[in-house]
Every structure is written in C-alpha cells, then in structure tokens.
Design an enzyme around this catalytic site. Structure first.
Site, short mmCIF file in Angstrom:
data_model
loop_
_atom_site.label_atom_id
_atom_site.label_comp_id
_atom_site.label_asym_id
_atom_site.label_seq_id
_atom_site.Cartn_x
_atom_site.Cartn_y
_atom_site.Cartn_z
CG ASP A 36 -0.25 -0.07 2.52
OD1 ASP A 36 0.98 -0.26 2.51
OD2 ASP A 36 -0.91 0.10 3.55
CG HIS A 243 19.80 3.24 -18.80
ND1 HIS A 243 18.73 2.88 -19.57
CD2 HIS A 243 20.26 4.37 -19.37
CE1 HIS A 243 18.56 3.75 -20.56
NE2 HIS A 243 19.50 4.66 -20.45
CG ASP A 260 23.19 10.79 -17.14
OD1 ASP A 260 22.54 11.83 -16.91
OD2 ASP A 260 23.04 10.10 -18.16
CG ASP A 271 19.78 14.17 -19.48
OD1 ASP A 271 20.55 13.59 -18.70
OD2 ASP A 271 19.34 13.65 -20.53
CG HIS A 350 24.47 6.34 -26.03
ND1 HIS A 350 24.61 7.68 -26.26
CD2 HIS A 350 25.46 6.00 -25.15
CE1 HIS A 350 25.62 8.14 -25.53
NE2 HIS A 350 26.16 7.14 -24.86
CG HIS A 354 17.36 12.91 -25.17
ND1 HIS A 354 16.87 13.75 -24.20
CD2 HIS A 354 18.43 12.30 -24.60
CE1 HIS A 354 17.61 13.62 -23.09
NE2 HIS A 354 18.58 12.76 -23.31
CG HIS A 361 14.60 10.28 -22.95
ND1 HIS A 361 14.75 8.95 -22.71
CD2 HIS A 361 15.81 10.83 -22.65
CE1 HIS A 361 15.98 8.70 -22.29
NE2 HIS A 361 16.64 9.82 -22.25
CD GLU A 384 22.51 11.88 -23.89
OE1 GLU A 384 22.85 11.03 -23.06
OE2 GLU A 384 21.35 12.33 -23.98
CE1 TYR A 388 29.30 5.42 -21.72
CE2 TYR A 388 28.87 5.23 -24.08
CZ TYR A 388 28.69 5.89 -22.89
OH TYR A 388 27.92 7.03 -22.83
NE ARG A 406 25.73 9.48 -20.57
CZ ARG A 406 25.76 8.29 -19.95
NH1 ARG A 406 26.38 7.27 -20.53
NH2 ARG A 406 25.21 8.11 -18.78
CD GLU A 408 22.90 13.91 -20.99
OE1 GLU A 408 23.20 13.16 -20.02
OE2 GLU A 408 21.83 13.83 -21.60
N1 GLY Z 1 19.89 10.56 -18.36
C1 GLY Z 1 19.18 10.04 -19.44
C2 GLY Z 1 19.81 10.38 -20.71
O1 GLY Z 1 20.91 10.87 -20.72
O2 GLY Z 1 19.24 10.27 -21.76
MN MN Z 2 20.27 12.53 -22.02
MN MN Z 3 21.72 11.91 -19.05
#
Ligand code: GLY
Ligand code: MN
Ligand code: MN
Length: 445
Positions: A36, A243, A260, A271, A350, A354, A361, A384, A388, A406, A408
């Site tokens: 709950d 992720h 991130d 982001d 990737h 975005h 996103h 970004e 890797y 990375r 970003e």
């Molecule tokens: N943190 C999610 C992305 O970079 O798309």
């Molecule tokens: Mn992102």
């Molecule tokens: Mn990100």
C-alpha cells in the site's frame, strides 16, 4: 497565478480550434510501489504544461470557441475540499479557489467528470485524448462517446474522431517559451552546483551511494523537486553500463567517476553527465579517450543551430569518436569503412541526444515528412557522446579496458546558433583535475 500556463492554454486552444477539436487531458495516476505504499506523485507532463497544477485526480478540458461570438473555455475538474481526507493526504486547492489561482474558466469536482463531459463535447467533431494509459478511464471515455453518438436527434456534431496529443500539444511543448527557459536555466544552475559538489567530494573509498545522496541533497536544498530521472553514479567500469543505477560500490583511486544526474525544477528537467578522475589525475589512457569524447561533444554542439538537422550532431560526434578510436588503435581504419561497418558500436552504442523539457526524453517529432527534423530556435536538445570499453573486451589492449566516459550538456537552439544551458559545469580536463584534486570551488553559478 503563473501567466505561463495560461499562455500555454491559449496556444493549445488555437491549435485545437484549427482542427475543430476539444481536448481532455488527465493528470497522472498514483503508482503503487509495493503493497500500500505509493511512489511520490508526479503530474502528467501535458497536464502540467497547461495548468501548473500538481494535485492528483485532476483533468483539464479545453474547449475552443468554434463560432464567432463564443469564447474559449478551460474547465478544470479537481478534488473537492474534504477536511477528513485532507488530514490524511494533504491540503487541496478546492473548487472555489481554482478559478482565481489557476486562471481557468470553470472548476468542477472530478467526481462529476463523466456525467458532465457529454454536454461539453457536443459541437466538437474531434476530441484529443491519449488512450492506453488507464483502462478504466479509457472505458469511461469511450462510453461517453458512444452515448453521444447514439443521441441521433442531436443536431450538433459529436466527436467521431479521437486524436492523439502528439501532433498538436507535443509540438507546442517542443518549442520552449522564455518563461519555460527561465525555469530550465534554474534547473541547469542547480545541476551545476550539485555536480561541482560531487566533484569536490569524490575520492577513493567514498561510496557511489554517498555521491548519489550528495547530489540529491544539493538538488533539494537548492529548490529542485529532486532528480529528473534516477541518478547514475558509476565508478570505473560501472560507467560502461549505460543505465547503471545501483550506485552501491566504493569509488576507487585511479578510476573515473561518471555522473549522469539532473535536477527537476517545476517539472522541467535538466540532464547532465560529467566524467572525471576520482583522484584528480587522468591516466594516459583515460585522458586520451576523454579528449576524444570532449572533441566529439564540442564538434557536435557546434552543429546545434537553426536549419541544421537534428541528426547532424550525432553524425559529427560519430566521425570524431570513430577517428579517435582509430588513432588510438582501438579500431581499424580507414574512417569511412569503420563508419560504414558501424564497428564503433562496440564502444558507442547510443545516440548523441534527444529533446529535453518537461520529460527528460521530451516529446516532439524527430522526423518530419520522412526527413530528419531541422532545428529551430526554442528547441532544447542534449548533446551526449561517450565511449565505453567493456572490462572484458579482448579486442583491445588491457590498458583501455573498463574505461567509460560520457559528457552531456543541455543546449538551446537560439536564432543565431546555440546556448549551452549547462556550461557552468566544468568539463575541460585540466580544470577538472584542479577541481577534483584540490577541491577548489569554481564559479558554477
Ligand atoms: N539521463 C538520461 C539520458 O541521458 O538520456
Ligand atoms: Mn540525455
Ligand atoms: Mn543523461
């Protein structure tokens, strides 16, 4: 009343009018976490964009005037004030205050939604509604439509088409207005403070979890609602898991830390990713790959400008990353062959960005008339790129393995080029070393 949301409603009503459509926009529903216990409530982004109202069980109905002399109407269905329930679940705005506080034309109890909806929808041949999110709501909505259509003696039109919000409302969300950008700049500034605090705190032996906690603390104490998505705090090879959210390992001297994490302010996301040496010194291999990623990111950011395709930044980043991998012997050339065969995918799997806005996103079409969308002022994108190298990648020398990087940033398309909203967060490798080594506080405002 925040005039921003009234402006959003006005724009939405204009877009709806041109299609002869009304719109029914419910907020999100509570989600059970376990038994709950529920997750903290977060409003639906479309609903928030049009109201700035954060209470659950609310629904907005937009009714554009279709005839000369009639006026547009915004009707908000919301929870009635109930003392017994407010003791348990918190204060409610209530119907009486809603019109003045939110600037809507009419406020009704949510309990009346389905009985009142038919009368409001008469006269519209289309209605915007997103189905597939809540079965019970979809059924109730379809029953209202079915009932209306059965009233064959009605001389007014009734909805014969249900439209998805994407081409109408989501296109409006894609272009950020000045008031929204002011909020996004605040989110970026808070993210900057949090990333710098994390850089100063990181050292061997400190846990990823402590850095995660520090980021959340900085977000909250500076006025953000919290993270816009689950923080990624990835030491060493954990950075190769895109992720990674466990955030439960100790940081190790000699490794990199990839963070991130972005603050959410008034439901608008930032982001941001930064990667830096935990002990304040890049190894030769870490620095070599870092320089490649940074060069790719800077080149890709230069491709964020009005008239450029959304995909240009990705293509540019791919070229720079792949050339760097060939230069350092991780991939075989020539460059055009490597790009064609996509051999880089082992190290870069990737895309480079975005849309960014109320959703991390964010909504908005990426392809228009079959072609990649051209950037226009007011759009915000992330840039970004990363590299890797898996811990067990035997195609490369051991010295490269387990490095994940990375970088970003959040980038606004301006009339003349772009503005990097997150530029206050250091990414120059020399500046990063100075900051991480000595804990010098840089100007991150
Ligand atoms: N943190 C999610 C992305 O970079 O798309
Ligand atoms: Mn992102
Ligand atoms: Mn990100």
């Amino acid at each position: 009343m925040n005039p921003m949301y009234r402006e959003h409603r006005r724009a939405a009503l204009d877009a709806l009018r041109s299609r002869g459509a009304a719109a029914l926009i419910p907020t999100a529903t509570h989600k059970v976490r376990n038994f709950d216990a529920e997750y903290r409530f977060r409003p639906d982004s479309d609903f928030w964009h049009l109201t700035g109202f954060g209470e659950p069980d609310s629904v907005l109905l937009l009714l554009p005037a279709l005839r000369a002399g009639a006026s547009d109407r915004s009707v908000l269905f919301l929870r009635e004030k109930k003392r017994d329930e407010e003791i348990w679940t918190g204060r409610r705005l209530g119907l009486a205050a809603a019109k003045e506080t939110l600037g809507v034309d009419e406020a009704l109890a949510t309990s009346e939604l389905w009985t009142r909806l038919p009368e409001f929808l008469k006269g519209y041949s289309r209605v915007v509604y997103r189905s597939g999110l809540d079965d019970a709501r979809d059924r109730a909505f379809l029953q209202v439509l079915a009932k209306l259509r059965m009233q064959s003696r009605i001389v007014e039109p009734v909805p014969v088409e249900v439209l998805d919000p994407a081409p109408i409302l989501h296109e409006l969300r894609l272009f950020k207005r000045p008031a929204e950008l002011a909020v996004m700049r605040r989110a970026a500034a808070i993210s900057a403070e949090a990333h710098v605090a994390a850089m100063r705190r990181a050292r061997g032996g400190v846990g990823e979890r402590e850095i995660d906690a520090l980021l959340q603390y900085e977000f909250l104490r500076r006025g953000a609602q919290g993270p816009a998505y689950t923080n990624i705090v990835a030491g060493g090879a954990n950075a190769c898991i895109l992720h990674y959210v466990e955030n439960d390992q100790p940081l190790r001297d000699g490794e990199l830390l990839l963070i991130d994490a972005g603050a959410e302010v008034e439901c608008y996301a930032s982001d941001v990713t930064r990667t830096f040496p935990i002990n304040g010194r890049f190894s030769a291999e870490q620095r070599a790959l870092y320089d490649v990623v940074l060069a790719a990111q800077l080149a890709a950011i230069a491709d964020v400008a009005p008239g450029k395709a959304f995909t240009a930044a990705h293509e540019t980043a791919l070229r720079v990353l792949t050339a760097g991998l060939i230069e350092h012997g991780l991939l075989k050339g020539p460059l055009d062959d490597a790009l064609k065969s996509e051999s880089y995918r082992r190290f870069y799997m990737h895309r480079t960005g975005h849309w960014l806005g109320l959703d991390v996103h964010d909504c908005g079409a990426y392809v228009v008339d079959g072609a990649p969308r051209k950037l226009e002022p007011g759009m915000v994108v992330t840039v970004e790129p990363g590299l890797y190298v898996a811990e067990d990648d035997e195609t490369v020398e051991a010295r490269w393995r387990g490095i994940g990087i990375r970088i970003e940033d959040d980038v606004l398309v301006t009339p003349t080029g772009n503005e990097v909203l997150t530029r206050a967060i250091p990414k120059d490798p020399v500046e990063l070393e100075r900051l991480c080594e000595r804990g010098v506080l840089v100007n991150a405002s």
